[in-house]
Design an enzyme around this catalytic site. Structure first.
Site, short mmCIF file in Angstrom:
data_model
loop_
_atom_site.label_atom_id
_atom_site.label_comp_id
_atom_site.label_asym_id
_atom_site.label_seq_id
_atom_site.Cartn_x
_atom_site.Cartn_y
_atom_site.Cartn_z
N ASP A 193 9.78 1.16 4.63
CA ASP A 193 10.90 0.53 5.33
C ASP A 193 11.87 1.56 5.90
OD1 ASP A 193 9.56 -1.63 4.34
OD2 ASP A 193 11.12 -2.26 2.93
N THR B 178 0.83 -1.21 0.00
CA THR B 178 0.00 0.00 0.00
C THR B 178 0.87 1.26 0.00
OG1 THR B 178 -0.11 -0.31 2.37
CG2 THR B 178 -2.06 -0.94 1.12
N ASP B 179 2.15 1.13 0.38
CA ASP B 179 2.95 2.37 0.57
C ASP B 179 3.18 3.10 -0.75
OD1 ASP B 179 4.85 0.46 -0.27
OD2 ASP B 179 6.38 1.06 1.19
N GLY C 157 17.33 -10.85 2.69
CA GLY C 157 16.41 -11.59 1.83
C GLY C 157 15.27 -12.24 2.60
N GLY D 268 12.74 -10.42 4.03
CA GLY D 268 11.56 -9.54 4.07
C GLY D 268 11.48 -8.73 5.34
N LEU D 269 12.61 -8.59 6.06
CA LEU D 269 12.59 -7.80 7.30
C LEU D 269 13.37 -6.49 7.12
CD1 LEU D 269 13.03 -10.62 9.99
CD2 LEU D 269 10.92 -9.60 9.13
#
Ligand code: GAF
Length: 391
Positions: free
Chosen positions: A169, A31-32, A121, A123-124
């Protein structure tokens, strides 16, 4: 880390260490870049950079996580402006250095040492943590408004690394807060803190699938959302992004766009609404509703946005069968990486064992599991005892 730095570059009285955390997103995925809402948490997992001024006109960066032959790079400062993307881990700090130069911040000769605990890799958001820590190291005490810093790091990733990411992020790495998730409005770039109810915990489970497809598919999704906006504008000229669209408006024009594009748009429109409902439910302590919204988010990412994979779907389904679990979903860009699961505090120990056993049985891979304790955003490390040991 200070000792490691001295071993590498020689002792310096001026070493400072900066920290920038990774993140887990509780809800509000993809959504960002549609200028909508997200609800991430900054993690204790973080990137640390020790930095001290250099004396010979060069910038040197060393990462403890690379093979020796790939760990250390150096550049003449005069050449940084003409560097091209190298497809290398140093693209992140170099991209940041170039963006700083573009707005008039000189990059001074310096030696940097990178250490980190954010898995790559997974996703954090190890990339944003590296960008933000690099920016703080290059600035080395020079001030910049936090929101400008977030935007600068996002530009580094978009312009130099070549990933058309949103702002989530980088923003959460800077604005993270202990005990809170942060609801970010990706259009106004304002946020509000959302305290995490103390009866629940969030746990990330790493599928150990590296999100290799993510780059190209991510660009494809960004383009599909843009195509949906163009179709919507033919009927609703004031629509500037999917953030502006209601489910009713979308339903009215969905026959004007390819079926896939309509599904992508449906994900974004319903996901924005879910973020707001999740925050409301959280303020009322309605844990079951929060959990249900996470599962709805996952199904929408799985079927409408199509950014999940068999391993993530398995982790979500298996989690939902474990006692004390309230909700679960994939988190981050997708195609691998982690799920995030919300569960009652007392269930956390049992959950770890059961989910690991189920995943091992199915995929013959041991997942890594991380507690998602909300931590503070980026800044200078005041107490060097808090820096993790090298691994
Ligand atoms: C990646 C991107 F970098 C973020 O900006 C965001 O779009 C996310 O995928 C999906 O929500 O982490």
């Amino acid at each position: 880390m200070i000792e490691a730095f001295a071993g590498l570059y020689g002792p310096s009285p001026d070493v400072r260490v900066f920290r920038a955390p990774g993140r887990v997103n509780l809800i509000g995925e993809h959504t960002d870049y549609n200028l909508g809402f997200v609800l991430p948490v900054a993690l204790e997992l973080a990137t640390y950079i020790a930095v001290a001024p250099g004396s010979d006109g060069k910038l040197r960066i060393c990462s403890e996580h690379r093979h020796e032959s790939d760990a250390m790079r150096e550049w003449d400062l005069a050449g940084i402006g003409s560097l091209q993307r190298a497809g290398h881990w140093t693209d992140y700090p170099i991209g940041v250095a170039r963006e700083l130069m573009a707005i008039g911040f000189a990059i001074h000769p310096a030696n940097l040492l990178i250490r980190g605990t954010v898995p790559e890799g997974a996703g954090l958001s190890s990339s944003a943590a590296l960008e933000v820590a690099s920016a703080l190291a290059f600035l080395n005490g020079r001030g910049m408004a936090p929101v400008d810093l977030a935007r600068l790091c996002q530009r580094a990733e978009r312009n130099f690394v070549g990933m058309p990411c949103g702002i989530m992020d980088q923003y959460i790495s800077i604005f993270g807060r202990e005990r809170c998730a942060v609801e970010i409005d990706c259009r106004s770039l304002g946020h509000r803190l959302v305290p995490i109810p103390d009866t629940v915990a969030f746990v990330a489970v790493n599928s150990m699938v590296k999100h290799a497809l993510a780059g190209s598919a991510y660009q494809e999704r960004v383009a599909e959302c843009a195509a949906a906006v163009t179709a919507l504008q033919s009927r609703f000229p004031l629509v500037l992004s999917l953030r502006d669209v209601s489910s009713e408006q979308l339903a009215e024009v969905s026959n004007l766009m390819p079926e896939t594009v309509a599904r992508r748009a449906r994900h974004v429109v319903t996901e924005n609404a879910r973020v707001n409902r999740f925050v409301d439910a959280s303020s009322r302590g309605e844990l079951e509703i929060m959990g249900r919204l996470m599962v709805e988010s996952h199904r929408s990412l799985q079927h409408d946005y199509e950014v999940s994979c068999a391993e993530l779907d398995f982790l979500v389904d298996a989690a939902l069968g474990i006692e004390g679990v309230l909700g679960s979903r994939m988190t981050g860009g997708g195609f691998g990486g982690c799920t995030v699961t919300m569960l009652r505090h007392e269930a956390a120990g049992g959950f770890r064992d059961r989910i690991a056993t189920a995943y091992e049985r199915q995929f013959k891979v041991t997942p890594k599991i991380y507690s998602c304790t909300p931590s503070a955003g980026a800044g200078e490390v005041q107490d060097i005892e808090t820096i993790p040991a090298a691994n």
